[in-house]
Design an enzyme around this catalytic site. Structure first.
Site, short mmCIF file in Angstrom:
data_model
loop_
_atom_site.label_atom_id
_atom_site.label_comp_id
_atom_site.label_asym_id
_atom_site.label_seq_id
_atom_site.Cartn_x
_atom_site.Cartn_y
_atom_site.Cartn_z
N GLU A 49 -1.74 -0.93 3.37
CA GLU A 49 -1.64 -2.25 3.99
C GLU A 49 -0.35 -2.99 3.62
OE1 GLU A 49 -4.31 -1.06 2.55
OE2 GLU A 49 -6.02 -1.27 3.90
N PHE A 111 -19.97 -6.68 -0.91
CA PHE A 111 -19.12 -5.50 -0.88
C PHE A 111 -17.80 -5.81 -0.15
CE2 PHE A 111 -17.79 -1.47 1.21
CZ PHE A 111 -17.38 -0.82 0.05
N GLN A 112 -16.71 -5.48 -0.80
CA GLN A 112 -15.37 -5.72 -0.26
C GLN A 112 -15.11 -7.18 0.11
OE1 GLN A 112 -14.49 -2.59 2.67
NE2 GLN A 112 -13.77 -1.37 0.95
N LYS A 161 -16.79 -11.10 9.78
CA LYS A 161 -17.25 -10.11 10.74
C LYS A 161 -18.18 -10.71 11.79
CE LYS A 161 -19.36 -5.54 10.97
NZ LYS A 161 -18.53 -4.36 11.13
N MET A 475 19.16 -0.48 -11.25
CA MET A 475 19.56 -1.86 -11.51
C MET A 475 19.05 -2.32 -12.87
SD MET A 475 21.31 -4.30 -10.59
CE MET A 475 21.71 -4.56 -8.87
C1 TPP Z 1 7.82 -3.82 -6.89
C2 TPP Z 1 8.93 -3.98 -7.86
N1 TPP Z 1 8.76 -3.59 -9.14
C3 TPP Z 1 9.78 -3.72 -10.03
C4 TPP Z 1 10.96 -4.25 -9.66
C5 TPP Z 1 12.11 -4.42 -10.66
N2 TPP Z 1 13.27 -3.64 -10.26
C6 TPP Z 1 14.32 -4.22 -9.62
S1 TPP Z 1 15.49 -3.12 -9.22
C7 TPP Z 1 14.63 -1.85 -9.90
C8 TPP Z 1 15.18 -0.46 -9.89
C9 TPP Z 1 15.02 0.19 -8.58
O1 TPP Z 1 15.31 1.56 -8.72
P1 TPP Z 1 15.80 2.41 -7.50
O2 TPP Z 1 14.92 2.21 -6.36
O3 TPP Z 1 16.02 3.81 -7.95
O4 TPP Z 1 17.16 1.70 -7.13
P2 TPP Z 1 18.58 1.75 -7.85
O5 TPP Z 1 18.72 0.44 -8.55
O6 TPP Z 1 18.59 2.91 -8.78
O7 TPP Z 1 19.52 1.88 -6.72
C10 TPP Z 1 13.44 -2.30 -10.44
C11 TPP Z 1 12.48 -1.46 -11.17
C12 TPP Z 1 11.08 -4.69 -8.31
N3 TPP Z 1 12.18 -5.28 -7.85
N4 TPP Z 1 10.06 -4.51 -7.44
#
Ligand code: TPP
Ligand code: MG
Lengths: 561, 162
Positions: A49, A111-112, A161, A475
């Site tokens: 979803e 439920f749900q 529902k 990042m």
């Molecule tokens: C749902 C979610 N969880 C955690 C983060 C924190 N976060 C920001 S950038 C990042 C790294 C993303 O890794 P990747 O997709 O490999 O991208 P890269 O930076 O290596 O290009 C994370 C964990 C986020 N932005 N969103």
């Protein structure tokens, strides 16, 4: 005419011009899904979803229309929450329809059952629990009206529902009447007159444009303003494409990973014109030091955005497009030659910043992620619709792909939701079946909604996924490298699947490049392949995004390559 | 910028969940609530909410703008600095022994309160007044011994111009 709630819902959705719904069924939506099958509204069955909401979001961002999704009660609804919050923070118009347990069971821990109206109250523009079938048509109408008007946003409608099943006399609703909801579209003329005077007086003016310009369809008016007054334009991440990125007056993106010239010019400008922006912390850096020599004019449709983060000399509440139209008309009465006479000095200074610190990287033995995006830009002639995941991949896409038109850069700016890019790409592709839609992804983010490859295959949505695979949550690793003594706690992702085989397992095409000379051929082959493709680019693992402004520092104090 | 007390009065739709939207906005955004009063108005479709908050000028502007954004907020007014009538009400149960009953009755008289319940060991006093008056009364009753107290927040109305 006596109709059931589900039938009434279909009637109103048709009235609202809905042609596509992204959804996932359950006990509490069977009646709606059942009636949906009888209409010509296309239903796209996602695999989670969250993806339904992101897909509707992607659809909305490229069309400007309201995106619609349909999820069941309980876990269906809670799975949608991340998508809803994502749309909320980027002001994207969505209507989320959730099924709910029958009214007599509400409050019983049935439920749900979850209180999804309660859960989503802080991350929707508004939401409703439909109390009875007599209220259904009115509420759906209101939901669409609220979602798309003023500062747009997601609206959730929770339909029990029994309300879906109950019968009532249906007469088409007239106009939506809401007692106290009247967004201000028309700007204050006096304020705009003052603005003209300030533009005339300014020596070093700067326009800072954001997502509001795109949402209000005001790119043309913005471009006219900038060109006629020779005022340079920088954009927030959400604003990219509002002004042509290849125009000499474009300074590129502002903010934590903004260009040197954009960030420097906020420090030197004497007039900053913020249009459809909210001055969030990723843009301003340390607020006390932000645009410290400048008077600030702020145009936005949401009064609450104005003076929230920075002091403003001229606040203008109004629709960006309308405000710019009026402003351009006023400026026509002025001697523009006189006005732009000595803009040269300012533009020269900016140009020097550009020459001194171009966006740059050093080409080595390994593939540089920036190089992949650059090549992608070249090969697609800047015409693709680019969605992104979150992290370094997102910033490199923003920096190295130059957007000349609005609605071509689809990214989760405010919430920064990993897993956004692929489902958003599906939504964009549904809206424009013939467009080239590319998700610039990270190896971490793509795993968050990779299941949507099945959706892509099922509906033959030929999205192309470009993974900048650095085997890291890059990042976060970058922050660890720069600010945590290179302690790479929990950011190494070397247990990733083989993305080529994974693509094949879904029935898509998988390609890989491991050396710089393979980048172009792989991109070419991938982009030319009909149907969905995953391209796995094994890029340099410890590349950082520069410039970078450390969190909380003045925006003009950048770490450079 | 100095923090000041602001009395915000608003008309809202009298529907389930509306109070929760307003309170949620305050907690979610870290705004402060000193007191809050809600009740239906003459029009059963609308309720009046009075919130007292402490904030500096920029923050109170933001609080008001955020409240106005809620679809269910029909009207909002900041009564601070404008002509308004403000009241609080309290029911105060004080220890009342034969030797201090006179003193209590004197205070009830001075503060124009009422005794609404009497027991062998206590009085319940009903008091209304401004926030300052209520604080003064409570401070004077404290040494005598307050057993229990129930207080409302401030309610307030804008004075109609003549
Ligand atoms: C749902 C979610 N969880 C955690 C983060 C924190 N976060 C920001 S950038 C990042 C790294 C993303 O890794 P990747 O997709 O490999 O991208 P890269 O930076 O290596 O290009 C994370 C964990 C986020 N932005 N969103
Ligand atoms: Mg990565």
């Amino acid at each position: 005419m006596k109709l059931t709630g589900a039938q009434i819902l279909m009637k109103v959705l048709k009235e609202e011009g809905v042609d596509a719904i992204f959804g996932f069924p359950g006990g509490a939506t069977i009646d709606i899904h059942d009636k949906l099958e009888e209409t010509d509204i296309r239903h796209y069955l996602v695999r989670h979803e969250q993806a339904a909401v992101h897909a509707a979001d992607g659809y909305a961002r490229v069309t400007g229309k309201v995106g619609v999704c349909l999820v069941t009660s309980g876990p269906g609804a809670t799975n949608a929450v991340t998508g809803i919050a994502t749309a909320y923070l980027d002001s994207i118009p969505l209507v989320i329809i959730s099924g709910q347990v029958p009214t007599h069971l509400i409050g019983n821990d049935a439920f749900q059952e979850v209180d999804i109206v309660g859960i989503t109250r802080p991350c929707t523009k508004h939401n409703y629990l439909v109390p009875s079938v007599q209220d259904l048509a009115r509420i759906i109408k209101e939901a669409f009206h609220i979602a798309r008007s003023g500062r747009p946003g997601p609206v959730l409608v929770d339909i029990p529902k029994n309300v879906q099943q109950a019968m009532t006399d249906f007469k088409p609703e007239q106009k939506v009447k809401l007692k106290s909801y009247h967004p201000t579209y028309k700007p204050n003329i006096k304020q705009l007159r003052k603005m003209v005077e300030m533009i005339k007086a300014a020596k070093r003016p700067l326009i800072f444009a954001g997502g509001g310009v795109i949402l209000s369809n005001g790119s043309e008016q913005l471009t006219r303003l900038a060109r006629s007054t020779k005022i340079p334009v920088t954009m927030s991440l959400m604003g990219l494409g509002a002004f042509p990125g290849s125009d000499p007056l474009s300074l590129g993106m502002l903010g934590m990973h903004g260009t040197y010239r954009a960030n420097m010019s906020t420090g030197q400008c004497d007039l900053l014109i913020g249009i459809g922006v909210r001055f969030d912390d990723r843009v301003t850096g340390k607020t006390d030091a932000f645009a410290s020599q400048a008077k600030i004019i702020h145009i936005d449709i949401d009064p609450a955005s104005i003076r929230k983060n920075v002091p403003v000399s001229i606040p203008i509440v109004g629709d960006c497009k309308t405000s710019l139209e009026v402003l351009n008309r006023f400026l026509e009465e002025e001697d523009l030659e006189l006005l732009t006479n000595n803009r040269g000095l300012w533009l020269d200074l900016i140009d020097r910043w550009k020459q001194d610190h171009k966006l740059a990287y050093t080409q080595e033995e390994e593939i540089k992620p920036q190089f992949v995006v650059e090549k992608l830009y070249e090969l697609t002639k800047g015409k693709a619709i680019i969605t992104t995941e979150v992290g370094q991949n997102q910033m490199w896409a923003a920096q190295y792909y130059h957007f000349d038109r609005p609605g071509h850069f689809v990214t989760s700016g405010g919430l920064g939701t990993m897993g956004f890019g692929l489902p958003a790409a599906l939504g964009a592709q549904v809206a424009f079946p013939d467009a080239l839609v590319v998700d610039v992804a990270g190896d971490g983010s793509i795993q968050m909604n990779i299941q949507e490859m099945a959706t892509a295959l099922q509906y033959q949505l030929p999205v192309k996924v470009v993974i900048l695979n650095n085997c890291y949550l890059g990042m976060v690793r970058q922050w660890q490298e720069l600010f945590y003594d290179k302690r790479y706690a929990c950011t190494c992702m070397d247990h990733a699947p083989d993305f080529v085989k994974l693509a094949q397992a879904f029935g898509a095409v998988g390609l890989r490049a491991t050396r710089p000379e393979e980048v172009e051929p792989v991109l070419k082959q991938g982009l030319d392949t009909p149907g969905p493709v995953i391209m796995d680019f094994r890029v340099s693992k410890e590349e950082c995004v520069y410039p970078m402004v450390p969190a909380g520092a003045p925006i003009t104090e950048m770490l450079l390559v | 910028m100095a923090e000041e007390k602001h009395i915000l009065t608003m008309l809202v739709d009298n529907e389930p969940g509306v109070l929760s939207r307003i309170v949620g906005l305050f907690s979610g955004r870290g705004f402060n609530i000193e007191s809050l009063c809600v009740a239906e108005t003459i029009d059963p479709r609308a309720s009046r909410i009075t919130i007292v908050t402490k904030a500096n000028e920029t923050l109170v502007e933001q609080i008001e703008k955020q409240l106005r954004k809620l679809i269910n907020v029909i009207k909002l007014r900041d009564l601070t600095g404008s002509k308004s009538v403000q009241r609080e009400m309290a029911l105060i149960c004080v220890r009342a022994k034969p030797d201090n009953r006179d003193e209590i009755l004197r205070m009830v008289d001075i503060f124009r309160c009422k005794i609404v319940d009497v027991g062998p060991e206590y009085y319940i006093i009903e008091a209304t007044g401004t926030n300052e008056k209520m604080n003064a009364l409570i401070n004077l009753l404290k040494p005598i011994g307050i057993k229990k107290i129930a207080k409302t927040g401030t309610i307030a109305l804008f004075r109609e111009p003549n």
